[in-house]
Structure formats: structure tokens, C-alpha cells
Design a protein around this motif. Structure first.
Motif, PDB file in Angstrom:
ATOM      1  N   GLY A  29       0.823  -1.217   0.000  1.00  0.00           N
ATOM      2  CA  GLY A  29       0.000   0.000   0.000  1.00  0.00           C
ATOM      3  C   GLY A  29       0.849   1.255   0.000  1.00  0.00           C
ATOM      4  O   GLY A  29       0.542   2.232  -0.690  1.00  0.00           O
ATOM      5  N   GLY A  30       1.935   1.249   0.765  1.00  0.00           N
ATOM      6  CA  GLY A  30       2.837   2.401   0.798  1.00  0.00           C
ATOM      7  C   GLY A  30       3.499   2.643  -0.546  1.00  0.00           C
ATOM      8  O   GLY A  30       3.657   3.786  -0.990  1.00  0.00           O
ATOM      9  N   ALA A  31       3.891   1.554  -1.219  1.00  0.00           N
ATOM     10  CA  ALA A  31       4.494   1.688  -2.551  1.00  0.00           C
ATOM     11  C   ALA A  31       3.495   2.295  -3.533  1.00  0.00           C
ATOM     12  O   ALA A  31       3.858   3.152  -4.350  1.00  0.00           O
ATOM     13  CB  ALA A  31       4.979   0.330  -3.049  1.00  0.00           C
ATOM     14  N   ARG A  32       2.251   1.875  -3.456  1.00  0.00           N
ATOM     15  CA  ARG A  32       1.217   2.428  -4.356  1.00  0.00           C
ATOM     16  C   ARG A  32       0.976   3.909  -4.062  1.00  0.00           C
ATOM     17  O   ARG A  32       0.815   4.707  -4.990  1.00  0.00           O
ATOM     18  CB  ARG A  32      -0.078   1.624  -4.197  1.00  0.00           C
ATOM     19  N   ILE A  33       0.959   4.276  -2.806  1.00  0.00           N
ATOM     20  CA  ILE A  33       0.761   5.691  -2.443  1.00  0.00           C
ATOM     21  C   ILE A  33       1.917   6.532  -2.967  1.00  0.00           C
ATOM     22  O   ILE A  33       1.706   7.631  -3.505  1.00  0.00           O
ATOM     23  CB  ILE A  33       0.596   5.834  -0.917  1.00  0.00           C
ATOM     24  N   LEU A  34       3.150   6.052  -2.827  1.00  0.00           N
ATOM     25  CA  LEU A  34       4.303   6.786  -3.363  1.00  0.00           C
ATOM     26  C   LEU A  34       4.193   6.938  -4.874  1.00  0.00           C
ATOM     27  O   LEU A  34       4.487   8.007  -5.423  1.00  0.00           O
ATOM     28  CB  LEU A  34       5.602   6.075  -2.996  1.00  0.00           C
ATOM     29  N   GLN A  35       3.772   5.878  -5.539  1.00  0.00           N
ATOM     30  CA  GLN A  35       3.604   5.934  -6.994  1.00  0.00           C
ATOM     31  C   GLN A  35       2.574   6.986  -7.380  1.00  0.00           C
ATOM     32  O   GLN A  35       2.789   7.795  -8.291  1.00  0.00           O
ATOM     33  CB  GLN A  35       3.182   4.560  -7.509  1.00  0.00           C
ATOM     34  N   LEU A  36       1.439   7.019  -6.698  1.00  0.00           N
ATOM     35  CA  LEU A  36       0.396   8.005  -7.001  1.00  0.00           C
ATOM     36  C   LEU A  36       0.855   9.430  -6.686  1.00  0.00           C
ATOM     37  O   LEU A  36       0.533  10.367  -7.418  1.00  0.00           O
ATOM     38  CB  LEU A  36      -0.885   7.671  -6.242  1.00  0.00           C
ATOM     39  N   ASN A  37       1.611   9.614  -5.604  1.00  0.00           N
ATOM     40  CA  ASN A  37       2.134  10.948  -5.277  1.00  0.00           C
ATOM     41  C   ASN A  37       3.080  11.454  -6.357  1.00  0.00           C
ATOM     42  O   ASN A  37       3.062  12.641  -6.714  1.00  0.00           O
ATOM     43  CB  ASN A  37       2.838  10.932  -3.923  1.00  0.00           C
ATOM     44  N   ARG A  38       3.921  10.569  -6.883  1.00  0.00           N
ATOM     45  CA  ARG A  38       4.829  10.977  -7.962  1.00  0.00           C
ATOM     46  C   ARG A  38       4.045  11.404  -9.203  1.00  0.00           C
ATOM     47  O   ARG A  38       4.384  12.396  -9.852  1.00  0.00           O
ATOM     48  CB  ARG A  38       5.775   9.832  -8.326  1.00  0.00           C
ATOM     49  N   VAL A  39       3.012  10.646  -9.545  1.00  0.00           N
ATOM     50  CA  VAL A  39       2.185  10.989 -10.719  1.00  0.00           C
ATOM     51  C   VAL A  39       1.518  12.338 -10.491  1.00  0.00           C
ATOM     52  O   VAL A  39       1.465  13.169 -11.407  1.00  0.00           O
ATOM     53  CB  VAL A  39       1.158   9.873 -10.992  1.00  0.00           C
ATOM     54  N   LEU A  40       0.997  12.590  -9.297  1.00  0.00           N
ATOM     55  CA  LEU A  40       0.347  13.867  -9.013  1.00  0.00           C
ATOM     56  C   LEU A  40       1.327  15.032  -9.082  1.00  0.00           C
ATOM     57  O   LEU A  40       0.998  16.109  -9.560  1.00  0.00           O
ATOM     58  CB  LEU A  40      -0.336  13.820  -7.644  1.00  0.00           C
ATOM     59  N   LYS A  41       2.535  14.839  -8.575  1.00  0.00           N
ATOM     60  CA  LYS A  41       3.534  15.913  -8.642  1.00  0.00           C
ATOM     61  C   LYS A  41       3.896  16.232 -10.080  1.00  0.00           C
ATOM     62  O   LYS A  41       4.034  17.386 -10.467  1.00  0.00           O
ATOM     63  CB  LYS A  41       4.787  15.521  -7.855  1.00  0.00           C
TER      64      LYS A  41
END
Length: 131
Positions: A112-124
Motif C-alpha cells: 500500500g505504501g508503494a502504491r501511495i508513493l507511486q500516485l504521489n509521484r504521478v500527481l507531482k
């Protein structure tokens, strides 16, 4: 010393009629009470869904789950042999299940943490190109 008998006006056993506000009546009083009740209900509704309340509910659920888990572990104290890739362990059944649950929770949290990091990078990236 003699005491004076209370007159009918001063008899404490008979209730006095409630004073009515000037220009109003019982309708005005009931309207004010209804407004006050509405304000109180609105104030309660405003704080019915807060983070503090959610945290408290989660804490209570966690404590109940912990108690159930402790009862399960104490009820299952028979040893069992567990074969791992690197050796063997002798643990009580309850402890073995607890360890398996903790490992599963850690794996789930890592994914779950890896997915959240991935989504944060896409949003940035989307925020930088969108400006």
C-alpha cells in the motif's frame, strides 16, 4: 410568639402560574425552546464526524481486537513445529498465527505504501506540467 397563617396567595402547596413574557405567551416560549433545541442538535451534528471521534472509535476497536487475540493465544498454547526455508521453529499455535498475521499486515502495508508513493509521484508530475 405567634405565627401568621399563610393566606391562600402564599400557600406553598399550590403552584404559582408561570410568568409569561410581555407581548408573548406560551407560544413564544415554546418557539424559543424549539430554537434552542435546534441549535443544540446542530452543534452536536457539527461535531459528530470528526477525526478525534474516528480515532477514538478505531482505538476502541483495536483494544477489543487485542483482547480477543490474547484470549485466542492463551487458549492455544500447544506447541507446533514450523518448517521454514532456513530451519525449524517450535512455537505455540497462537503465537505462530499471530506472527503470520503480523507478517501479512507488514506485507500489505508495504504494498500500500508503494502504491501511495507511486500516485504521489504521478500527481507531482501532473502538477508541474499543468502550470
Amino acid at each position: 410568639m405567634t405565627t401568621q397563617e399563610p393566606s391562600d396567595d402564599q400557600n406553598p402547596s399550590t403552584p404559582e402560574p408561570a410568568a409569561t413574557p410581555a407581548g408573548g405567551g406560551t407560544d413564544d416560549l415554546s418557539d424559543r425552546l424549539a430554537d434552542e433545541r435546534h441549535k443544540i442538535h446542530q452543534a452536536v451534528a457539527d461535531v459528530s464526524r470528526t477525526r478525534t471521534r474516528a480515532t477514538y472509535v478505531a482505538w476502541v476497536i483495536g483494544v477489543v481486537a487485542l483482547i480477543v487475540l490474547l484470549v485466542f493465544i492463551v487458549a492455544n498454547l500447544d506447541n507446533v513445529e514450523i518448517n521454514l526455508l532456513f530451519g525449524k521453529l517450535d512455537l505455540p499455535i497462537g503465537v505462530a498465527v499471530l506472527v503470520a498475521a503480523i507478517v501479512g499486515a507488514l506485507i500489505t502495508a508495504a504494498l500500500g505504501g508503494a502504491r501511495i508513493l507511486q500516485l504521489n509521484r504521478v500527481l507531482k508530475k501532473a502538477g508541474k506540467t499543468g502550470k
